[in-house]
Design an enzyme around this catalytic site. Structure first.
Site, PDB file in Angstrom:
ATOM      1  N   LYS A 197      39.236  41.071  31.116  1.00  0.00           N
ATOM      2  CA  LYS A 197      39.091  41.410  32.544  1.00  0.00           C
ATOM      3  C   LYS A 197      40.313  40.954  33.344  1.00  0.00           C
ATOM      4  O   LYS A 197      40.861  41.707  34.138  1.00  0.00           O
ATOM      5  CB  LYS A 197      37.828  40.748  33.139  1.00  0.00           C
ATOM      6  CG  LYS A 197      36.539  41.137  32.429  1.00  0.00           C
ATOM      7  CD  LYS A 197      35.311  40.596  33.146  1.00  0.00           C
ATOM      8  CE  LYS A 197      35.194  39.076  33.134  1.00  0.00           C
ATOM      9  NZ  LYS A 197      34.963  38.480  31.803  1.00  0.00           N
ATOM     10  N   ARG A 272      27.962  37.501  38.557  1.00  0.00           N
ATOM     11  CA  ARG A 272      27.502  37.115  37.225  1.00  0.00           C
ATOM     12  C   ARG A 272      25.998  36.902  37.188  1.00  0.00           C
ATOM     13  O   ARG A 272      25.467  36.567  36.148  1.00  0.00           O
ATOM     14  CB  ARG A 272      28.187  35.813  36.821  1.00  0.00           C
ATOM     15  CG  ARG A 272      29.420  35.994  35.936  1.00  0.00           C
ATOM     16  CD  ARG A 272      30.046  34.623  35.761  1.00  0.00           C
ATOM     17  NE  ARG A 272      30.782  34.428  34.558  1.00  0.00           N
ATOM     18  CZ  ARG A 272      32.108  34.331  34.496  1.00  0.00           C
ATOM     19  NH1 ARG A 272      32.830  34.535  35.567  1.00  0.00           N
ATOM     20  NH2 ARG A 272      32.696  34.049  33.360  1.00  0.00           N
ATOM     21  N   ARG A 311      43.365  32.102  22.718  1.00  0.00           N
ATOM     22  CA  ARG A 311      43.839  31.855  24.085  1.00  0.00           C
ATOM     23  C   ARG A 311      43.795  30.356  24.405  1.00  0.00           C
ATOM     24  O   ARG A 311      44.688  29.826  25.048  1.00  0.00           O
ATOM     25  CB  ARG A 311      42.938  32.625  25.070  1.00  0.00           C
ATOM     26  CG  ARG A 311      43.352  32.502  26.524  1.00  0.00           C
ATOM     27  CD  ARG A 311      42.587  33.445  27.411  1.00  0.00           C
ATOM     28  NE  ARG A 311      41.267  32.915  27.773  1.00  0.00           N
ATOM     29  CZ  ARG A 311      40.382  33.573  28.547  1.00  0.00           C
ATOM     30  NH1 ARG A 311      40.658  34.773  29.008  1.00  0.00           N
ATOM     31  NH2 ARG A 311      39.216  33.029  28.835  1.00  0.00           N
ATOM     32  N   ARG A 317      42.786  25.711  28.461  1.00  0.00           N
ATOM     33  CA  ARG A 317      41.427  25.728  29.017  1.00  0.00           C
ATOM     34  C   ARG A 317      40.473  25.102  28.018  1.00  0.00           C
ATOM     35  O   ARG A 317      40.297  25.613  26.917  1.00  0.00           O
ATOM     36  CB  ARG A 317      40.998  27.169  29.310  1.00  0.00           C
ATOM     37  CG  ARG A 317      41.448  27.675  30.641  1.00  0.00           C
ATOM     38  CD  ARG A 317      40.986  29.093  30.874  1.00  0.00           C
ATOM     39  NE  ARG A 317      39.529  29.229  30.907  1.00  0.00           N
ATOM     40  CZ  ARG A 317      38.902  30.350  31.252  1.00  0.00           C
ATOM     41  NH1 ARG A 317      39.609  31.413  31.603  1.00  0.00           N
ATOM     42  NH2 ARG A 317      37.595  30.414  31.257  1.00  0.00           N
ATOM     43  N   ARG A 329      28.697  30.034  26.828  1.00  0.00           N
ATOM     44  CA  ARG A 329      29.104  30.999  27.864  1.00  0.00           C
ATOM     45  C   ARG A 329      28.525  32.378  27.551  1.00  0.00           C
ATOM     46  O   ARG A 329      28.111  33.114  28.445  1.00  0.00           O
ATOM     47  CB  ARG A 329      30.630  31.060  27.976  1.00  0.00           C
ATOM     48  CG  ARG A 329      31.187  29.856  28.765  1.00  0.00           C
ATOM     49  CD  ARG A 329      32.622  29.555  28.406  1.00  0.00           C
ATOM     50  NE  ARG A 329      33.567  30.538  28.911  1.00  0.00           N
ATOM     51  CZ  ARG A 329      34.814  30.688  28.438  1.00  0.00           C
ATOM     52  NH1 ARG A 329      35.247  29.901  27.462  1.00  0.00           N
ATOM     53  NH2 ARG A 329      35.609  31.580  28.947  1.00  0.00           N
TER      54      ARG A 329
HETATM   55  P1  AMP Z   1      36.046  32.807  33.788  1.00  0.00           P
HETATM   56  O1  AMP Z   1      37.440  32.410  34.062  1.00  0.00           O
HETATM   57  O2  AMP Z   1      35.635  34.052  34.522  1.00  0.00           O
HETATM   58  O3  AMP Z   1      35.738  32.882  32.316  1.00  0.00           O
HETATM   59  O4  AMP Z   1      35.109  31.645  34.368  1.00  0.00           O
HETATM   60  C1  AMP Z   1      35.172  30.321  33.878  1.00  0.00           C
HETATM   61  C2  AMP Z   1      33.976  29.510  34.352  1.00  0.00           C
HETATM   62  O5  AMP Z   1      33.959  29.485  35.779  1.00  0.00           O
HETATM   63  C3  AMP Z   1      32.615  30.063  33.970  1.00  0.00           C
HETATM   64  O6  AMP Z   1      32.234  29.678  32.659  1.00  0.00           O
HETATM   65  C4  AMP Z   1      31.728  29.448  35.038  1.00  0.00           C
HETATM   66  O7  AMP Z   1      31.485  28.080  34.769  1.00  0.00           O
HETATM   67  C5  AMP Z   1      32.627  29.505  36.278  1.00  0.00           C
HETATM   68  N1  AMP Z   1      32.426  30.787  36.996  1.00  0.00           N
HETATM   69  C6  AMP Z   1      33.343  31.783  37.191  1.00  0.00           C
HETATM   70  N2  AMP Z   1      32.815  32.805  37.881  1.00  0.00           N
HETATM   71  C7  AMP Z   1      31.527  32.465  38.132  1.00  0.00           C
HETATM   72  C8  AMP Z   1      30.455  33.106  38.803  1.00  0.00           C
HETATM   73  N3  AMP Z   1      30.591  34.323  39.343  1.00  0.00           N
HETATM   74  N4  AMP Z   1      29.266  32.451  38.881  1.00  0.00           N
HETATM   75  C9  AMP Z   1      29.115  31.216  38.354  1.00  0.00           C
HETATM   76  N5  AMP Z   1      30.067  30.575  37.687  1.00  0.00           N
HETATM   77  C10 AMP Z   1      31.280  31.174  37.579  1.00  0.00           C
END
Ligand code: AMP
Length: 374
Positions: A197, A272, A311, A317, A329
């Site tokens: 994404k 989400r 990654r 990360r 996740r």
């Molecule tokens: P991402 O970079 O999109 O994989 O997000 C990393 C982490 O950020 C996720 O595992 C959640 O802990 C938090 N996070 C990101 N976006 C959301 C969201 N829309 N709702 C809740 N937690 C989020």
């Protein structure tokens, strides 16, 4: 509407919102109210540059008693979060001790600039400090400070003219024009962690001139800068759990508000949960905006897990480095995010794209969907 009621500035279309006469009436209203309160002293009016110069000029012409005028200019700071540090390009006037100061602002929306202004004057010894704004977006204002005087309340739409600009242009217009959003494209990029994404959003934002909002990136930025929001999100993110809706939704709204001039948004990693999707719909609706399409990048779990672990080696990360966290996740995704497919299908907005292949090839697949949107 006749021809002169619509204008174009750079890439955006605007339509007439307030005539010169309507604006002047609002200016006179503010000037009258302040004159009634300050006729027995000599207040200092402080205009906030650049936007307020026309308002200050007409205001003074309609202020009948002795007064002084000065200006401040804040840097056009637009970070991800307010640091509380006020940067000024033109500072507080130096003769204000013991005086009544009335700030003249062209517009107050979320209250972010106002907060900086209040902070700027908090160390001064003024007798009295008031805020007057010509326009007030009361629906989106979430500051603590009460707006003492305003000319008129206006809806939360981007406006230009009478001192207010779009990319520095349009300040010279005598009337005020409101943006016409009908050319906007707003997309949700949907998919499991590792689906690509963020990578695809990076290409699409250039190609379609969109603003990319990744909630994960905003959280990581806040963690890095050790803000309150970052401290709050960290424990959830470290485990691979979702951050609570309330926190995420208000952060997302903030990010959209910070970009009133955007031609559209790519929401990456948001929504989400169903609550987030509903909140997004309501929020966009209140701004006369909508989601045009939700596009899912599809790939099998095992491929995604390998991508994420790969990654994690370079990104640093921690949630990408541990298979246990990655699986959590995915579990969160299956339980809370996957149901959104039905939510968007019911609105006829859900599209699915194969997320396996060359990056360019996948961008092409996404573009095909976007190009069919009206
Ligand atoms: P991402 O970079 O999109 O994989 O997000 C990393 C982490 O950020 C996720 O595992 C959640 O802990 C938090 N996070 C990101 N976006 C959301 C969201 N829309 N709702 C809740 N937690 C989020």
């Amino acid at each position: 509407m006749d021809k002169t009621d619509t204008i174009k500035i750079l890439d955006k279309n605007f339509e007439l919102f307030l005539t010169e006469e309507e604006i002047l009436n609002a200016v006179k209203k503010v000037a009258g109210e302040i004159a009634a309160d300050y006729k027995d002293e000599v207040p200092i009016f402080v205009g906030v540059l650049n936007g307020a110069f026309m308002f200050v000029s007409d205001f003074l012409k309609n202020y009948p008693y002795p007064c002084e005028v000065s200006f401040v200019k804040l840097s056009s700071y637009r970070g991800l979060t307010s640091t509380g540090i006020v940067e000024t390009l033109l500072d507080v006037p130096d003769n204000i001790e013991g005086r009544s100061v009335i700030i003249l602002e062209d517009i107050i929306d979320t209250g972010r600039t106002l907060q900086e202004l209040v902070h700027l004057f908090s160390n001064t010894n003024v007798k009295n400090f008031k805020i007057a704004s010509l326009f007030f977006k009361s629906e989106v204002y979430n500051g603590e400070y009460t707006i003492d005087y305003f000319g008129m309340k206006i809806p939360d739409k981007f406006i230009v003219g009478y001192g207010l600009d779009y990319m520095e242009q349009g300040r010279n217009l005598k009337a005020v024009y409101q943006i016409n959003q009908s050319h906007m494209i707003n997309l949700v990029l949907f998919g499991k962690p590792g689906a690509g994404k963020g990578t695809q959003a990076g290409y699409l934002k250039e190609k379609y001139n969109l603003k990319h909002i990744s909630t994960g990136d905003v959280f990581r930025y806040n963690i890095k800068n050790n803000t309150k929001l970052g401290q709050l999100a960290k424990s959830y993110m470290d485990k691979g759990d979702l951050v609570p809706d309330e926190v995420t939704i208000s952060m997302l709204k903030d990010e959209v508000e910070k970009n009133p001039e955007a031609s559209g948004f790519i929401f990456d990693g948001f929504p989400r949960t169903t609550a987030q999707a509903e909140a997004l719909d309501n929020f966009l609706d209140s701004k006369d905006m909508k989601i045009h399409a939700t596009i899912a990048l599809e790939a099998q779990d095992e491929i995604l897990i390998n991508r994420l672990l790969e990654r994690g080696k370079s990104s640093g990360r921690s949630d990408d480095q541990d298979e246990e966290k990655i699986r959590n996740r995915f579990e969160e995704y299956n339980q809370k995010t996957a149901p959104l497919k039905e939510f968007y299908e019911a609105q006829g907005k859900f599209h699915s794209v194969n997320g396996i292949g060359d990056i360019e090839e996948i961008t092409e697949r996404l573009s095909k969907v976007i190009d069919t949107l009206s």
